[in-house]
Each structure stands twice: as structure tokens, then as C-alpha cells.
Design a protein around this motif. Structure first.
Motif, PDB file in Angstrom:
ATOM      1  N   THR A 199      -1.343   1.761   5.790  1.00 19.95           N
ATOM      2  CA  THR A 199      -0.948   0.390   5.442  1.00 19.95           C
ATOM      3  C   THR A 199       0.435   0.048   5.995  1.00 19.95           C
ATOM      4  O   THR A 199       0.659  -1.066   6.441  1.00 19.95           O
ATOM      5  CB  THR A 199      -1.000   0.146   3.918  1.00 19.95           C
ATOM      6  N   ASP A 200       1.360   0.990   5.988  1.00 20.77           N
ATOM      7  CA  ASP A 200       2.716   0.671   6.461  1.00 20.77           C
ATOM      8  C   ASP A 200       2.843   0.699   7.982  1.00 20.77           C
ATOM      9  O   ASP A 200       3.891   0.334   8.512  1.00 20.77           O
ATOM     10  CB  ASP A 200       3.753   1.627   5.838  1.00 20.77           C
ATOM     11  N   THR A 201       1.802   1.135   8.677  1.00 21.65           N
ATOM     12  CA  THR A 201       1.857   1.114  10.147  1.00 21.65           C
ATOM     13  C   THR A 201       0.802   0.154  10.713  1.00 21.65           C
ATOM     14  O   THR A 201       0.592   0.128  11.932  1.00 21.65           O
ATOM     15  CB  THR A 201       1.579   2.513  10.752  1.00 21.65           C
ATOM     16  N   GLY A 205       0.806  -1.219   0.000  1.00 23.78           N
ATOM     17  CA  GLY A 205       0.000   0.000   0.000  1.00 23.78           C
ATOM     18  C   GLY A 205       0.835   1.263   0.000  1.00 23.78           C
ATOM     19  O   GLY A 205       0.503   2.249  -0.665  1.00 23.78           O
ATOM     20  N   ASP A 206       1.937   1.233   0.737  1.00 22.78           N
ATOM     21  CA  ASP A 206       2.787   2.423   0.818  1.00 22.78           C
ATOM     22  C   ASP A 206       3.460   2.691  -0.530  1.00 22.78           C
ATOM     23  O   ASP A 206       3.594   3.845  -0.948  1.00 22.78           O
ATOM     24  CB  ASP A 206       3.842   2.219   1.920  1.00 22.78           C
ATOM     25  N   ALA A 207       3.850   1.618  -1.212  1.00 23.67           N
ATOM     26  CA  ALA A 207       4.538   1.761  -2.504  1.00 23.67           C
ATOM     27  C   ALA A 207       3.592   2.372  -3.555  1.00 23.67           C
ATOM     28  O   ALA A 207       3.960   3.339  -4.238  1.00 23.67           O
ATOM     29  CB  ALA A 207       5.038   0.396  -2.973  1.00 23.67           C
ATOM     30  N   SER A 223       6.485   5.402   7.194  1.00 26.88           N
ATOM     31  CA  SER A 223       6.073   5.074   5.828  1.00 26.88           C
ATOM     32  C   SER A 223       6.696   6.099   4.882  1.00 26.88           C
ATOM     33  O   SER A 223       7.031   7.218   5.300  1.00 26.88           O
ATOM     34  CB  SER A 223       4.542   5.117   5.682  1.00 26.88           C
ATOM     35  N   CYS A 224       6.837   5.687   3.628  1.00 29.80           N
ATOM     36  CA  CYS A 224       7.400   6.611   2.643  1.00 29.80           C
ATOM     37  C   CYS A 224       6.444   7.788   2.449  1.00 29.80           C
ATOM     38  O   CYS A 224       6.864   8.919   2.228  1.00 29.80           O
ATOM     39  CB  CYS A 224       7.643   5.863   1.326  1.00 29.80           C
ATOM     40  N   CYS A 225       5.128   7.510   2.559  1.00 34.74           N
ATOM     41  CA  CYS A 225       4.152   8.596   2.407  1.00 34.74           C
ATOM     42  C   CYS A 225       4.339   9.680   3.459  1.00 34.74           C
ATOM     43  O   CYS A 225       4.062  10.848   3.195  1.00 34.74           O
ATOM     44  CB  CYS A 225       2.729   8.028   2.458  1.00 34.74           C
ATOM     45  N   ASP A 266      12.748   7.564   0.315  1.00 36.20           N
ATOM     46  CA  ASP A 266      12.510   6.283   0.989  1.00 36.20           C
ATOM     47  C   ASP A 266      12.545   6.451   2.503  1.00 36.20           C
ATOM     48  O   ASP A 266      12.901   7.517   3.023  1.00 36.20           O
ATOM     49  CB  ASP A 266      13.574   5.262   0.537  1.00 36.20           C
ATOM     50  N   HIS A 267      12.191   5.359   3.198  1.00 34.81           N
ATOM     51  CA  HIS A 267      12.215   5.386   4.664  1.00 34.81           C
ATOM     52  C   HIS A 267      12.831   4.107   5.242  1.00 34.81           C
ATOM     53  O   HIS A 267      12.665   3.845   6.433  1.00 34.81           O
ATOM     54  CB  HIS A 267      10.787   5.580   5.206  1.00 34.81           C
ATOM     55  N   HIS A 268      13.511   3.304   4.431  1.00 38.04           N
ATOM     56  CA  HIS A 268      14.179   2.107   4.953  1.00 38.04           C
ATOM     57  C   HIS A 268      15.559   2.511   5.502  1.00 38.04           C
ATOM     58  O   HIS A 268      16.279   3.265   4.854  1.00 38.04           O
ATOM     59  CB  HIS A 268      14.360   1.063   3.850  1.00 38.04           C
ATOM     60  N   SER A 269      15.901   1.959   6.680  1.00 34.71           N
ATOM     61  CA  SER A 269      17.165   2.395   7.303  1.00 34.71           C
ATOM     62  C   SER A 269      18.376   1.910   6.511  1.00 34.71           C
ATOM     63  O   SER A 269      19.406   2.581   6.478  1.00 34.71           O
ATOM     64  CB  SER A 269      17.244   1.946   8.755  1.00 34.71           C
ATOM     65  N   VAL A 324      10.295   5.583  -5.332  1.00 33.20           N
ATOM     66  CA  VAL A 324       9.753   5.768  -3.983  1.00 33.20           C
ATOM     67  C   VAL A 324       9.659   4.431  -3.245  1.00 33.20           C
ATOM     68  O   VAL A 324       9.388   3.396  -3.850  1.00 33.20           O
ATOM     69  CB  VAL A 324       8.343   6.429  -4.009  1.00 33.20           C
ATOM     70  N   ASP A 325       9.924   4.465  -1.928  1.00 38.32           N
ATOM     71  CA  ASP A 325       9.754   3.301  -1.040  1.00 38.32           C
ATOM     72  C   ASP A 325      10.640   2.110  -1.422  1.00 38.32           C
ATOM     73  O   ASP A 325      10.306   0.973  -1.098  1.00 38.32           O
ATOM     74  CB  ASP A 325       8.266   2.884  -1.027  1.00 38.32           C
ATOM     75  N   CYS A 326      11.740   2.355  -2.085  1.00 41.00           N
ATOM     76  CA  CYS A 326      12.556   1.244  -2.596  1.00 41.00           C
ATOM     77  C   CYS A 326      13.999   1.356  -2.083  1.00 41.00           C
ATOM     78  O   CYS A 326      14.578   2.434  -2.106  1.00 41.00           O
ATOM     79  CB  CYS A 326      12.532   1.277  -4.120  1.00 41.00           C
TER      80      CYS A 326
HETATM   81 MN    MN Z   1       7.107   1.619   2.942  1.00 41.23          MN
END
Ligand code: MN
Ligand code: 5GP
Length: 319
Positions: free
Chosen positions: A156-158, A26-28, A126-128, A106-109, A81-83
Motif C-alpha cells: 500500500t505504501d509503494t 494501509g501501512d499504518a 514503508s514502515c512495514c 517510522d520511515h518519514h524523513s 508506528v508510521d507516525c
Molecule cells: Mn507509511
């Protein structure tokens, strides 16, 4: 500053393409459409390319504009985004590689920082949420359509404001998005709670095959290509199954092995309550993700994949 450079590049570009990771969640999908809505406000031509995604996200404003492939070959600007890395842009990587300039948000560490301008906020759930902070900085008008997309990504991402990274700021953004017209009840019903009948059948299989390992600290199940075929599943039907295993009393790490067509192996989904860092486990096996939700791919039979992932988890549990 990266944020200013990104805006400058968007303003300079004549044609823009937005891309996201394989098996988009959903976030993607929401992040991709959010960027589309925002960039359109700047009067730009923008294509969103997502080769395959769950039809559940077709309620998102602008989803009807999502393309399977580009309308041109060489875009001025590609925005991912989100990747986390280039190899996850399955089916759309070529557009990123041939674009004149590249941006990623993005938001991945753990992120490969693979673009000319990489804007990554690992604290965001989330990326959003990263995007709405950017849009506020840019003075983008948060329309009802944009608000709906952004709130869907956050929700969706939370898991509906329940998982890691949710802060008072997340609720402040959500309140603002609801004020702008996003319908939280509808979003939660469609993007969070709705399950297909095929999903329920997969749920039965997962419970039947559930194995407890290491005194019940690990809960593991698998799904084969045959299962997916027999149940005539569609993309997204297996969403939420690994969370179901994580929530069993005493379980510290939940694992779902999903056989993937044409790969001779399994996509592994890992979940924890964030006390165990599953991203470290996935990284060991060439994947990635977040502390409480991560994934990787393991080639081989189900027994081979099981042994490999269980050993990696045991190693992490012993730390
Ligand atoms: Mn995400
Ligand atoms: P899921 O289990 O839902 O596919 O993925 C959970 C999280 O891990 C998501 O944030 C997803 O982006 C990330 N993830 C899943 N598989 C991989 C992978 O193979 N590589 C990387 N870098 N991240 C992954």
C-alpha cells in the motif's frame, strides 16, 4: 544500539500498547498489527488502539483485535508506528503520554524523534519494511499472519512497488513474505485496487472540479463535507483520488483539498513524481510527509485554502 534497547524494553514490559497516526492508511494499520503479532510471540499482553480506520483493512489477520480505546490507562510500554510526531496520534496520544517507556518506529524523513527510543529509517518505502528488518534481527518467526500484514504495508505504501524508495531489497523481502504464505493477489485486490461505489462518485466530482494552474503543472480539486455527506461515504473512500490527479500528463504537483468535520478547514493531500519535493511544501504549512506524498491542514474557506496551498506550491516550483 537502539534496536537492542527496543528489544530489551519489550522484554521488560508487562503490558504494551501499539499506536499509529490519524486517518491511518494501509501501512499504518499493517504496521500496528505486525508489531502486535511479533510482540505476542514474546508472550506479552498487547493492545492495538486505532480509534478509526477503513473497514477495507479488516481482512488483515488480527484486525478483529483492534481497539478504539485502551483496556488500561497506564501501559508499561507504548510503541508508535508510521507516525511523524505526537500530535498525529489523534485519539490515542494519551496512552503514549502516560506510558512509562515509549518507542517509535517510522520511515518519514522528517520525524520529531518523540519517543525514548526512536528508530527511523527514511530510506525504507514503508514502515512495514523497517519492521521486517527489525524482526529478522530479533529472530521473530515470520508466520503467515505476520507476512500478510507486512506485505500489505509494503504494497500500500509503494502503490504496488511503483513509488519512491523501492529497491531490490524491497522485492527480496516481498519474495520472502510470499514464501511464508502472504497472498499477493488477494492483498493487491483488496488493499490496492478495490474501490467502493462512493469512491467512484467522488472520482466524478474530482474530475468535474479539476483545475489546471501554472500551465497545467498543478492539478487541483476539492471535496466538501457536503459531498461526503451526500454520498454517505466511509473512511478510505477518498483514497487514491489525489494519485489520479498526479498521473495526468504534464502535472508536477497534484493537490486535493478535503474539508474536515469540526475543524473549519481542509486536509490537504499533495503528490508529485518526486522531482518536486512536496514534503517541503507541507512542512511550510505545519504538515509533513515524503518527497512524493505529503499532507497538511489549512484553516479557512475553500478559496482561502486554495490560495494558500497554490502560493506555497508556486514558491517551491520557482526554486
Ligand atoms: Mn507509511
Ligand atoms: P495523505 O495525503 O495520504 O493523507 O498523506 C500522505 C503522506 O503525508 C503520508 O505519509 C502521511 O503520513 C503524511 N502526512 C499527511 N498529513 C500530514 C500532516 O499533517 N503532518 C505530517 N507530519 N505528515 C502528514
Amino acid at each position: 544500539m537502539t534496536l537492542d534497547n527496543i528489544l530489551e524494553e519489550i522484554k521488560k514490559a508487562q503490558n504494551i500498547v501499539v499506536l499509529t497516526h490519524e486517518s491511518p492508511d494501509g501501512d499504518a494499520v499493517s504496521s500496528s498489527l505486525s508489531v502486535m503479532h511479533a510482540v505476542k510471540q514474546l508472550g506479552k499482553k498487547v493492545d492495538v488502539i486505532i480509534p478509526e480506520y477503513s473497514k477495507d483493512f479488516n481482512f488483515l489477520p488480527g484486525a478483529e483485535l483492534i481497539l478504539k480505546e485502551g483496556t488500561i490507562k497506564n501501559y508499561d510500554l507504548a510503541i508508535s508506528v508510521d507516525c511523524t510526531d505526537l500530535k498525529r496520534l489523534v485519539g490515542s496520544k494519551e496512552y503514549f503520554e502516560t506510558a512509562k517507556t515509549t518507542i517509535e518506529v517510522d520511515h518519514h524523513s522528517v520525524n520529531a524523534m518523540f519517543a525514548d527510543y526512536s528508530y527511523v529509517d527514511p530510506a525504507a518505502p514503508s514502515c512495514c519494511q523497517v519492521l521486517i528488518a527489525m524482526f529478522e534481527y530479533y529472530g521473530v518467526e515470520i508466520t503467515k499472519d505476520l507476512a500478510t500484514c507486512i506485505l500489505t504495508g509494503i504494497i500500500t505504501d509503494t502503490g504496488g512497488f511503483q513509488w519512491g524508495g523501492v529497491t531490490p531489497e524491497t522485492f527480496e523481502f516481498a519474495a520472502e513474505l510470499i514464501r511464508k504464505g502472504a497472498k499477493i493477489k488477494e492483498i493487491c485486490r483488496i488493499a490496492l485496487r478495490k474501490k467502493s461505489k462512493a469512491h467512484c462518485e467522488l472520482e466524478k466530482l474530482v474530475y468535474n472540479r479539476l483545475e489546471y494552474i501554472e500551465d497545467g503543472k498543478i492539478a487541483l480539486a476539492y471535496l466538501t463535507l457536503e459531498d461526503y455527506k451526500n454520498l454517505n461515504t466511509e473512511m478510505g473512500d477518498d483514497e487514491g483520488l489525489v494519485e489520479m490527479l498526479r498521473d495526468i500528463e504534464g502535472v508536477e504537483v497534484a493537490v486535493l483539498l478535503k474539508e474536515k468535520e469540526g475543524t473549519n478547514g481542509f486536509k490537504i493531500s499533495l503528490r508529485s513524481h518526486e522531482t518536486v519535493n512536496v514534503s517541503d511544501i507541507a512542512l511550510l504549512l505545519g504538515g509533513g510527509g515524503h518527497r512524493g506524498a505529503a499532507g497538511c491542514f489549512i484553516a479557512g474557506t475553500v478559496e482561502q485554502a486554495k490560495t494558500k496551498i497554490v502560493n506555497a506550491i508556486k514558491h517551491e516550483l520557482e526554486k
